[in-house]
Design a protein around this motif. Structure first.
Motif, mmCIF file in Angstrom:
data_model
loop_
_atom_site.group_PDB
_atom_site.id
_atom_site.type_symbol
_atom_site.label_atom_id
_atom_site.label_comp_id
_atom_site.label_asym_id
_atom_site.label_seq_id
_atom_site.Cartn_x
_atom_site.Cartn_y
_atom_site.Cartn_z
ATOM 1 N N ARG A 23 0.839 -1.284 -0.130
ATOM 2 C CA ARG A 23 -0.239 0.108 0.205
ATOM 3 C C ARG A 23 0.816 1.228 -0.008
ATOM 4 N NH1 ARG A 23 -3.002 -3.350 3.614
ATOM 5 N NH2 ARG A 23 -2.105 -1.855 5.625
ATOM 6 N N ILE A 24 1.881 1.260 0.678
ATOM 7 C CA ILE A 24 2.938 1.814 1.014
ATOM 8 C C ILE A 24 3.301 2.434 -0.313
ATOM 9 C CG2 ILE A 24 4.994 3.140 1.394
ATOM 10 C CD1 ILE A 24 3.971 1.969 4.909
ATOM 11 N N GLU A 25 3.905 2.018 -1.238
ATOM 12 C CA GLU A 25 4.583 1.761 -2.213
ATOM 13 C C GLU A 25 3.252 1.825 -3.288
ATOM 14 O OE1 GLU A 25 6.283 -2.538 -3.062
ATOM 15 O OE2 GLU A 25 8.063 -2.264 -2.100
ATOM 16 N N ARG A 26 2.329 1.923 -3.800
ATOM 17 C CA ARG A 26 1.578 2.557 -3.842
ATOM 18 C C ARG A 26 1.763 4.096 -3.843
ATOM 19 N NH1 ARG A 26 -3.637 -1.550 -3.223
ATOM 20 N NH2 ARG A 26 -1.909 -2.901 -2.083
ATOM 21 N N VAL A 27 1.428 4.070 -2.466
ATOM 22 C CA VAL A 27 1.429 6.126 -2.399
ATOM 23 C C VAL A 27 2.383 6.677 -3.057
ATOM 24 C CG1 VAL A 27 1.668 7.225 -0.659
ATOM 25 C CG2 VAL A 27 -0.012 5.777 -0.557
ATOM 26 N N LEU A 28 3.753 5.914 -2.873
ATOM 27 C CA LEU A 28 4.875 6.931 -3.571
ATOM 28 C C LEU A 28 5.018 6.339 -4.511
ATOM 29 C CD1 LEU A 28 7.155 4.578 -1.441
ATOM 30 C CD2 LEU A 28 6.695 7.124 -0.831
ATOM 31 N N GLU A 29 4.737 5.660 -5.069
ATOM 32 C CA GLU A 29 4.352 5.227 -6.789
ATOM 33 C C GLU A 29 3.300 7.063 -7.115
ATOM 34 O OE1 GLU A 29 2.768 1.624 -8.146
ATOM 35 O OE2 GLU A 29 4.540 0.419 -7.608
ATOM 36 N N ALA A 30 2.522 7.049 -6.838
ATOM 37 C CA ALA A 30 1.537 7.694 -6.979
ATOM 38 C C ALA A 30 2.284 9.392 -7.076
ATOM 39 C CB ALA A 30 0.305 7.947 -6.726
ATOM 40 N N THR A 85 -12.782 10.261 6.732
ATOM 41 C CA THR A 85 -11.838 10.443 7.172
ATOM 42 C C THR A 85 -12.117 11.999 6.373
ATOM 43 O OG1 THR A 85 -10.800 8.379 8.225
ATOM 44 C CG2 THR A 85 -9.639 10.018 7.570
ATOM 45 N N LEU A 86 -12.081 13.068 7.418
ATOM 46 C CA LEU A 86 -11.967 14.126 6.712
ATOM 47 C C LEU A 86 -10.671 14.872 6.446
ATOM 48 C CD1 LEU A 86 -14.116 16.160 4.896
ATOM 49 C CD2 LEU A 86 -13.850 17.859 6.719
ATOM 50 N N PHE A 87 -10.307 15.178 5.481
ATOM 51 C CA PHE A 87 -8.394 16.236 5.544
ATOM 52 C C PHE A 87 -8.608 17.067 5.173
ATOM 53 C CE2 PHE A 87 -4.652 17.490 2.762
ATOM 54 C CZ PHE A 87 -4.170 16.838 3.876
ATOM 55 N N HIS A 88 -8.295 18.268 5.134
ATOM 56 C CA HIS A 88 -8.159 19.223 5.054
ATOM 57 C C HIS A 88 -7.429 20.086 4.642
ATOM 58 C CE1 HIS A 88 -10.266 23.698 3.646
ATOM 59 N NE2 HIS A 88 -9.435 23.936 5.366
ATOM 60 N N CYS A 89 -6.609 20.843 4.004
ATOM 61 C CA CYS A 89 -5.120 22.036 4.588
ATOM 62 C C CYS A 89 -5.535 23.101 3.231
ATOM 63 C CB CYS A 89 -4.163 21.014 3.455
ATOM 64 S SG CYS A 89 -2.960 19.459 4.264
ATOM 65 N N GLU A 90 -4.684 23.965 3.807
ATOM 66 C CA GLU A 90 -5.315 25.536 3.258
ATOM 67 C C GLU A 90 -3.709 25.870 2.495
ATOM 68 O OE1 GLU A 90 -7.521 27.591 3.697
ATOM 69 O OE2 GLU A 90 -7.877 25.905 4.894
ATOM 70 N N ILE A 91 -3.529 25.869 1.333
ATOM 71 C CA ILE A 91 -2.946 26.450 -0.091
ATOM 72 C C ILE A 91 -2.177 27.345 0.702
ATOM 73 C CG2 ILE A 91 -1.972 26.181 -2.381
ATOM 74 C CD1 ILE A 91 -4.698 23.928 -2.267
ATOM 75 N N SER A 98 -4.680 32.769 -1.291
ATOM 76 C CA SER A 98 -4.192 30.776 -1.010
ATOM 77 C C SER A 98 -5.834 30.564 -1.555
ATOM 78 C CB SER A 98 -4.531 31.888 0.171
ATOM 79 O OG SER A 98 -5.716 32.707 0.211
ATOM 80 N N GLY A 99 -5.784 29.200 -0.861
ATOM 81 C CA GLY A 99 -6.870 28.515 -1.598
ATOM 82 C C GLY A 99 -6.747 27.373 -0.081
ATOM 83 N N SER A 100 -7.280 26.284 -0.869
ATOM 84 C CA SER A 100 -7.373 25.184 0.001
ATOM 85 C C SER A 100 -7.737 23.553 -0.375
ATOM 86 C CB SER A 100 -8.439 25.255 1.242
ATOM 87 O OG SER A 100 -9.859 24.738 0.244
ATOM 88 N N LEU A 101 -7.167 22.511 0.225
ATOM 89 C CA LEU A 101 -7.424 21.477 -0.369
ATOM 90 C C LEU A 101 -8.400 20.821 0.593
ATOM 91 C CD1 LEU A 101 -5.042 18.607 -2.192
ATOM 92 C CD2 LEU A 101 -6.539 18.185 -0.856
ATOM 93 N N THR A 102 -9.773 19.841 0.240
ATOM 94 C CA THR A 102 -10.698 18.878 0.886
ATOM 95 C C THR A 102 -10.543 17.412 0.024
ATOM 96 O OG1 THR A 102 -11.176 21.255 2.026
ATOM 97 C CG2 THR A 102 -12.246 19.489 2.485
ATOM 98 N N ALA A 103 -10.413 16.817 1.560
ATOM 99 C CA ALA A 103 -11.186 15.970 0.698
ATOM 100 C C ALA A 103 -11.373 14.978 1.588
ATOM 101 C CB ALA A 103 -9.539 15.231 -0.080
ATOM 102 N N ALA A 104 -12.267 13.814 1.851
ATOM 103 C CA ALA A 104 -13.373 12.222 2.580
ATOM 104 C C ALA A 104 -12.493 11.394 1.808
ATOM 105 C CB ALA A 104 -15.062 12.768 2.907
ATOM 106 N N SER A 120 -1.987 10.384 5.597
ATOM 107 C CA SER A 120 -0.074 10.199 5.349
ATOM 108 C C SER A 120 -0.056 10.420 3.896
ATOM 109 C CB SER A 120 0.569 9.290 6.013
ATOM 110 O OG SER A 120 0.703 9.336 7.587
ATOM 111 N N ALA A 121 -1.072 9.476 3.534
ATOM 112 C CA ALA A 121 -0.785 9.221 1.813
ATOM 113 C C ALA A 121 -1.428 11.007 1.614
ATOM 114 C CB ALA A 121 -1.417 9.055 1.396
ATOM 115 N N MET A 122 -2.747 11.652 1.690
ATOM 116 C CA MET A 122 -2.865 13.169 1.389
ATOM 117 C C MET A 122 -1.806 14.110 2.139
ATOM 118 S SD MET A 122 -5.425 12.894 0.201
ATOM 119 C CE MET A 122 -5.694 13.972 -0.112
#
Length: 141
Positions: A23-30, A85-91, A98-104, A120-122
């Protein structure tokens, strides 16, 4: 505990370790694929489009990115998205943009990631996204 049960438990732990590594290898490939695409794209807005598309296709269809005039996904993702799981970051762009990245996400998803693995991947992909926009990301959650 019998010898048979101990053997099964050790086998189970080993198998989970191998699956986690895959699974970690797939994240690194992406992440590497995103960096490769960034190297061919000088425009920061297009780089964010590339990040959005890679995350949407491989990690979750529930993603929104805003940055300046760019809006990809719903206007209010925190109410539009549902997931465990909800993920949110400010750009933060170098010129004050400025902006943001939000994902669920709901595990196991297409890559079989656990919730913590997905977060962690996000964080990794969001960091790459911020760099691609010429700035950085801050992830308060």
């Amino acid at each position: 505990m019998s010898t048979h049960a101990q053997t099964e438990e050790k086998f189970s732990v080993a198998l989970e370790s191998i699956q986690g590594k895959r699974r970690i290898e797939r994240v690194l490939e992406a992440a590497n694929a995103l960096l490769d695409r960034y190297s061919a794209e000088p425009d920061r807005t297009e780089r964010l489009r590339l990040a959005h598309e890679l995350i949407r296709r491989n990690f979750t269809p529930q993603i929104a990115i805003t940055f300046g005039d760019l809006t990809l996904g719903p206007d209010d993702p925190e109410t539009a998205f549902s997931g465990e799981t909800l993920f949110h970051c400010e750009i933060h762009g170098p010129d004050g943009t400025s902006g943001s990245l939000t994902a669920a996400y709901t595990a196991p998803g297409s890559l079989g990631l656990t919730g913590p693995e997905w977060l962690s991947a996000m964080r990794l992909l969001a960091g790459i996204g911020g760099l691609g926009a010429g700035g950085w990301m801050t992830c308060p959650r």
